[in-house]
Design a protein around this motif. Sequence first.
Motif, PDB file in Angstrom:
ATOM      1  N   UNK A 299       0.829  -1.215   0.000  1.00 50.17           N
ATOM      2  CA  UNK A 299       0.000   0.000   0.000  1.00 50.17           C
ATOM      3  C   UNK A 299       0.862   1.263   0.000  1.00 50.17           C
ATOM      4  N   UNK A 300       2.140   1.113   0.219  1.00 47.18           N
ATOM      5  CA  UNK A 300       3.073   2.242   0.247  1.00 47.18           C
ATOM      6  C   UNK A 300       3.070   2.935  -1.117  1.00 47.18           C
ATOM      7  N   UNK A 301       2.986   4.255  -1.108  1.00 45.16           N
ATOM      8  CA  UNK A 301       2.994   5.012  -2.369  1.00 45.16           C
ATOM      9  C   UNK A 301       4.285   4.782  -3.155  1.00 45.16           C
ATOM     10  N   UNK A 302       5.324   4.416  -2.452  1.00 51.22           N
ATOM     11  CA  UNK A 302       6.646   4.215  -3.051  1.00 51.22           C
ATOM     12  C   UNK A 302       6.861   2.781  -3.561  1.00 51.22           C
ATOM     13  N   UNK A 303       5.849   1.905  -3.393  1.00 46.85           N
ATOM     14  CA  UNK A 303       6.054   0.476  -3.650  1.00 46.85           C
ATOM     15  C   UNK A 303       6.532   0.182  -5.072  1.00 46.85           C
ATOM     16  N   UNK A 304       5.887   0.739  -6.075  1.00 43.11           N
ATOM     17  CA  UNK A 304       6.267   0.444  -7.467  1.00 43.11           C
ATOM     18  C   UNK A 304       7.682   0.926  -7.780  1.00 43.11           C
ATOM     19  N   UNK A 305       8.032   2.096  -7.299  1.00 48.12           N
ATOM     20  CA  UNK A 305       9.390   2.611  -7.502  1.00 48.12           C
ATOM     21  C   UNK A 305      10.403   1.730  -6.767  1.00 48.12           C
ATOM     22  N   UNK A 306      10.016   1.259  -5.581  1.00 52.39           N
ATOM     23  CA  UNK A 306      10.891   0.387  -4.798  1.00 52.39           C
ATOM     24  C   UNK A 306      11.140  -0.928  -5.530  1.00 52.39           C
ATOM     25  N   UNK A 307      10.101  -1.521  -6.073  1.00 54.55           N
ATOM     26  CA  UNK A 307      10.233  -2.786  -6.814  1.00 54.55           C
ATOM     27  C   UNK A 307      11.160  -2.598  -8.008  1.00 54.55           C
ATOM     28  N   UNK A 308      11.064  -1.470  -8.688  1.00 53.27           N
ATOM     29  CA  UNK A 308      11.931  -1.175  -9.827  1.00 53.27           C
ATOM     30  C   UNK A 308      13.404  -1.134  -9.374  1.00 53.27           C
ATOM     31  N   UNK A 309      13.640  -0.498  -8.231  1.00 53.97           N
ATOM     32  CA  UNK A 309      15.005  -0.435  -7.680  1.00 53.97           C
ATOM     33  C   UNK A 309      15.501  -1.827  -7.275  1.00 53.97           C
ATOM     34  N   UNK A 310      14.609  -2.653  -6.746  1.00 51.36           N
ATOM     35  CA  UNK A 310      14.996  -3.998  -6.315  1.00 51.36           C
ATOM     36  C   UNK A 310      15.450  -4.837  -7.513  1.00 51.36           C
ATOM     37  N   UNK A 311      14.847  -4.589  -8.664  1.00 51.42           N
ATOM     38  CA  UNK A 311      15.263  -5.298  -9.879  1.00 51.42           C
ATOM     39  C   UNK A 311      16.690  -4.912 -10.260  1.00 51.42           C
ATOM     40  N   UNK A 312      17.042  -3.647 -10.049  1.00 54.22           N
ATOM     41  CA  UNK A 312      18.423  -3.212 -10.321  1.00 54.22           C
ATOM     42  C   UNK A 312      19.427  -3.908  -9.401  1.00 54.22           C
TER      43      UNK A 312
END
Length: 168
Positions: free
Chosen positions: A94-107
Motif C-alpha cells: 500500500x506504500x505510495x513508493x512500492x512500485x518505484x521500490x520494486x523497480x530499484x529492487x530489480x536493479x
Amino acid sequence: MVTTFSVLVENKFWVLTRIARLFARHMFNIDALTVAPTLDKDISCMTIDVIEDEVGVRRLEMELKKIINVLSVHLCKKEDYLVTEMALIKISKDNQEFKAFVKEMKLFQARVLYSHDDIEVFEFSGKRSRVNQFIDVGLAHNAQSVVRTGSLAMPKAINVITDAKQGA
C-alpha cells in the motif's frame, strides 16, 4: 575500517562466552558476529567484524589465538576470502513508493523472499557497501522493517577446516 575475522572453534559450551569476555576485557567492540556449524559437527565457524585500527586488529588476532578452544584465526583478506552479507527489507504494498521500490529492487537483483496480500519481503546479499546501498534504498522508500546479517566468510582455498583440526 571494518576488519573481518574467520575463527574456527571447537563446538563446545562456553567458547562464545570466552571470546565475548576477551572482547570486553580488551575493550574491543564487535560490529557483527555470525556463528554456525561447519561440515564437521565438532567445529563451528565464527565470523567476526570489528572496527579497529591496524594495531588493534593485530592485538585482537593474537588474543584470539590464545583461547584454548580456538583452532584457527584468519584475517579475511579479499584475495583469500569470499565475504558477503545479507539484508531483508519488508515493505507494504500500500506504500505510495512500492512500485518505484520494486523497480530499484530489480536493479539490485534482489529476490522476493515472501509475498502476502499487503507486504513483500526482499532479500539481497553482497558486499557490505552494496548491502548498505540496498538498505538506504529501502529506507528512502519507507520500508517497514530492515534486518541484516553480519558477514559470512569462506576461504577460497581448500582444506581450511581440515588444516585447523590438525593444528596447522
